[in-house]
Design a protein around this motif. Structure first.
Motif, PDB file in Angstrom:
ATOM      1  N   ARG A 279       0.816  -1.209   0.000  1.00 11.17           N
ATOM      2  CA  ARG A 279       0.000   0.000   0.000  1.00 11.17           C
ATOM      3  C   ARG A 279       0.859   1.273   0.000  1.00 11.17           C
ATOM      4  NH1 ARG A 279      -2.455  -4.224   1.796  1.00 11.17           N
ATOM      5  NH2 ARG A 279      -4.727  -4.460   1.598  1.00 11.17           N
ATOM      6  N   SER A 280       1.889   1.291   0.824  1.00  8.53           N
ATOM      7  CA  SER A 280       2.729   2.485   0.879  1.00  8.53           C
ATOM      8  C   SER A 280       3.611   2.630  -0.352  1.00  8.53           C
ATOM      9  CB  SER A 280       3.594   2.479   2.147  1.00  8.53           C
ATOM     10  OG  SER A 280       4.412   1.324   2.208  1.00  8.53           O
ATOM     11  N   ALA A 281       3.800   1.533  -1.107  1.00  2.45           N
ATOM     12  CA  ALA A 281       4.585   1.609  -2.343  1.00  2.45           C
ATOM     13  C   ALA A 281       3.834   2.323  -3.454  1.00  2.45           C
ATOM     14  CB  ALA A 281       4.968   0.204  -2.808  1.00  2.45           C
ATOM     15  N   ARG A 282       2.512   2.394  -3.359  1.00  3.94           N
ATOM     16  CA  ARG A 282       1.724   2.951  -4.458  1.00  3.94           C
ATOM     17  C   ARG A 282       2.119   4.388  -4.782  1.00  3.94           C
ATOM     18  NH1 ARG A 282      -3.788   0.576  -1.769  1.00  3.94           N
ATOM     19  NH2 ARG A 282      -3.563  -1.600  -2.450  1.00  3.94           N
ATOM     20  N   LYS A 283       2.375   5.185  -3.752  1.00  2.00           N
ATOM     21  CA  LYS A 283       2.719   6.582  -4.026  1.00  2.00           C
ATOM     22  C   LYS A 283       4.059   6.677  -4.752  1.00  2.00           C
ATOM     23  CE  LYS A 283       4.712   7.530   0.593  1.00  2.00           C
ATOM     24  NZ  LYS A 283       4.290   6.314   1.314  1.00  2.00           N
ATOM     25  N   HIS A 284       5.020   5.842  -4.363  1.00  2.00           N
ATOM     26  CA  HIS A 284       6.315   5.864  -5.046  1.00  2.00           C
ATOM     27  C   HIS A 284       6.166   5.444  -6.509  1.00  2.00           C
ATOM     28  CE1 HIS A 284       8.906   6.716  -1.602  1.00  2.00           C
ATOM     29  NE2 HIS A 284       8.164   5.874  -0.895  1.00  2.00           N
ATOM     30  N   ILE A 285       5.403   4.386  -6.754  1.00  2.00           N
ATOM     31  CA  ILE A 285       5.191   3.943  -8.135  1.00  2.00           C
ATOM     32  C   ILE A 285       4.531   5.049  -8.942  1.00  2.00           C
ATOM     33  CG2 ILE A 285       4.029   2.234  -9.595  1.00  2.00           C
ATOM     34  CD1 ILE A 285       4.189   0.318  -7.128  1.00  2.00           C
ATOM     35  N   GLY A 286       3.552   5.714  -8.335  1.00  2.27           N
ATOM     36  CA  GLY A 286       2.887   6.813  -9.018  1.00  2.27           C
ATOM     37  C   GLY A 286       3.839   7.938  -9.375  1.00  2.27           C
ATOM     38  N   TRP A 287       4.751   8.250  -8.467  1.00  6.13           N
ATOM     39  CA  TRP A 287       5.730   9.320  -8.755  1.00  6.13           C
ATOM     40  C   TRP A 287       6.682   8.897  -9.877  1.00  6.13           C
ATOM     41  CZ3 TRP A 287       6.636   9.722  -2.832  1.00  6.13           C
ATOM     42  CH2 TRP A 287       5.680  10.576  -2.259  1.00  6.13           C
ATOM     43  N   TYR A 288       7.145   7.668  -9.826  1.00  2.00           N
ATOM     44  CA  TYR A 288       8.073   7.192 -10.862  1.00  2.00           C
ATOM     45  C   TYR A 288       7.430   7.231 -12.248  1.00  2.00           C
ATOM     46  CZ  TYR A 288      11.760   5.124  -7.831  1.00  2.00           C
ATOM     47  OH  TYR A 288      12.801   4.909  -6.951  1.00  2.00           O
ATOM     48  N   LEU A 289       6.177   6.838 -12.334  1.00  2.00           N
ATOM     49  CA  LEU A 289       5.566   6.567 -13.638  1.00  2.00           C
ATOM     50  C   LEU A 289       4.534   7.601 -14.078  1.00  2.00           C
ATOM     51  CD1 LEU A 289       5.028   2.694 -13.344  1.00  2.00           C
ATOM     52  CD2 LEU A 289       7.038   3.944 -14.187  1.00  2.00           C
ATOM     53  N   ALA A 290       4.321   8.644 -13.287  1.00  2.00           N
ATOM     54  CA  ALA A 290       3.210   9.560 -13.534  1.00  2.00           C
ATOM     55  C   ALA A 290       3.178  10.110 -14.954  1.00  2.00           C
ATOM     56  CB  ALA A 290       3.259  10.711 -12.531  1.00  2.00           C
ATOM     57  N   ASP A 291       4.323  10.465 -15.506  1.00  2.00           N
ATOM     58  CA  ASP A 291       4.365  11.068 -16.844  1.00  2.00           C
ATOM     59  C   ASP A 291       4.765  10.081 -17.934  1.00  2.00           C
ATOM     60  OD1 ASP A 291       3.603  13.502 -15.840  1.00  2.00           O
ATOM     61  OD2 ASP A 291       5.654  14.223 -15.565  1.00  2.00           O
TER      62      ASP A 291
END
Length: 336
Positions: free
Chosen positions: A280-292
């Motif tokens: 669950r806490s990894a989701r924000k990191h994945i979102g930051w890495y892949l957002a664009d």
């Protein structure tokens, strides 16, 4: 630059960010070129030291020295006790938080709220420095330019810190009332640097190698501290460090390099937090890495629906399988 007895390898530092700069993230940033990293802020209240959250923040296993721990609070005695406690847990530098602008911190007269009470600022600094000096541990301060534009007192606070034995000061170029809005200003940082002899670290809106060089040259600061711009972009530290040393830009990461970086980060993140919290806490990191990245708007909702680490990892691997590993990520995606 130096902080107490520690000589740091370069002047590009990781800012402490609650919920972000945990041990896996700090280790990753250091491996990717950060010269120094400060932990998430740890509570000074002893009643919270046995909590699961605080226990994780006290875990520095495998971290490269100097381990720097930020403490937050408003009671001078508790702050001194917390400093000694954290030194016993492995801290080699103690950083005092007088810059956090969030309401739950300021409402208990902590963080940047302390800037409205310079007498308390002095007492906290004195007690913490006195507690750490016999242990050979330097104390640093992270703060803002003031409470609001009408009461900027960073110069006075910096002089006070220097007189009381603080080893370095990090200054975010906003007041508390600015929160993270508008543009950071660097005139106050420049003025502080002209008024004190201890190292000054500039913080606020440093998001590129060019911006880092500009801020260093304009303010005369000894180092820069990068916060939000490093979320999902931990390689920014090597990019800035390389540019400062050579004047040349590094090539952007390839999809293969990004894949390795993200998956290595997740592996350590899962080990640190365990299955339930880790996924669950990894989701924000994945979102930051892949957002664009291409197709991110379709892919990230799928990631956020996954509830186990194995499936989360496999989904990311499958996404990267669609991209040639030697292809550089675009300039826009590099800022994800």
């Amino acid at each position: 630059m130096r902080i107490g007895p520690w000589t740091l390898p370069n002047p590009v530092f990781v800012a402490p960010m609650a919920g972000v700069t945990d041990r896996p993230y700090r280790k990753l940033c250091k491996a990717l070129g950060a010269g120094y990293a400060v932990s998430e802020m740890a509570a000074s209240n002893p009643r919270l030291w046995d909590s699961v959250k605080t226990s994780r923040r006290l875990d520095h296993e495998g971290e490269i020295d100097p381990v720097a721990v930020q403490i937050a609070g408003s009671d001078p005695e508790m702050m001194a006790e917390a400093a000694v406690f954290n030194v016993g847990k492995g801290a080699r530098i103690i950083d005092i938080n007088m810059g956090c602008p969030v309401k739950k911190v300021c409402n208990v007269a902590s963080g940047s709220a302390l800037l409205r009470d310079e007498a308390r600022v002095a007492e906290i600094l004195r007690r913490v420095v006195d507690a750490c000096r016999p242990l050979g541990v330097p104390v640093t301060l992270k703060t803002r330019t003031g409470w609001d534009h009408a009461s900027r007192n960073a110069v006075r606070v910096a002089r006070l810190a220097q007189d009381l034995g603080v080893a370095a000061i990090t200054l975010h170029g906003r007041t508390r009332c600015d929160l993270y809005q508008g543009q950071a200003e660097y005139d106050t940082i420049r003025q502080v640097k002209q008024e004190v002899e201890i190292p000054v670290i500039a913080n606020g809106d440093i998001d590129s190698p060019e911006k880092a060089r500009y801020v260093l040259e304009y303010t005369g600061a000894d180092a820069v501290m990068v916060g939000r711009a490093a979320q999902g972009r931990p390689w920014i530290f090597r990019e800035i460090s390389h540019y400062l040393a050579s004047g040349q830009h590094m090539a952007p990461p390839t999809y293969g390099e990004l894949r390795g970086c993200l998956l290595d980060h997740l592996e350590e993140h899962y080990r640190f937090y365990g299955e339930f919290i880790g996924v669950r806490s990894a989701r924000k990191h994945i979102g930051w890495y892949l957002a664009d990245m291409p197709e991110a708007t379709q892919f990230l909702p799928r990631i956020n629906a996954i509830s186990n680490t194995g499936d989360q990892t496999r989904a990311i691997e499958q996404w990267f399988d669609r991209h040639p590993p030697n292809e550089p990520i675009t300039a826009t995606a590099a800022r994800a």
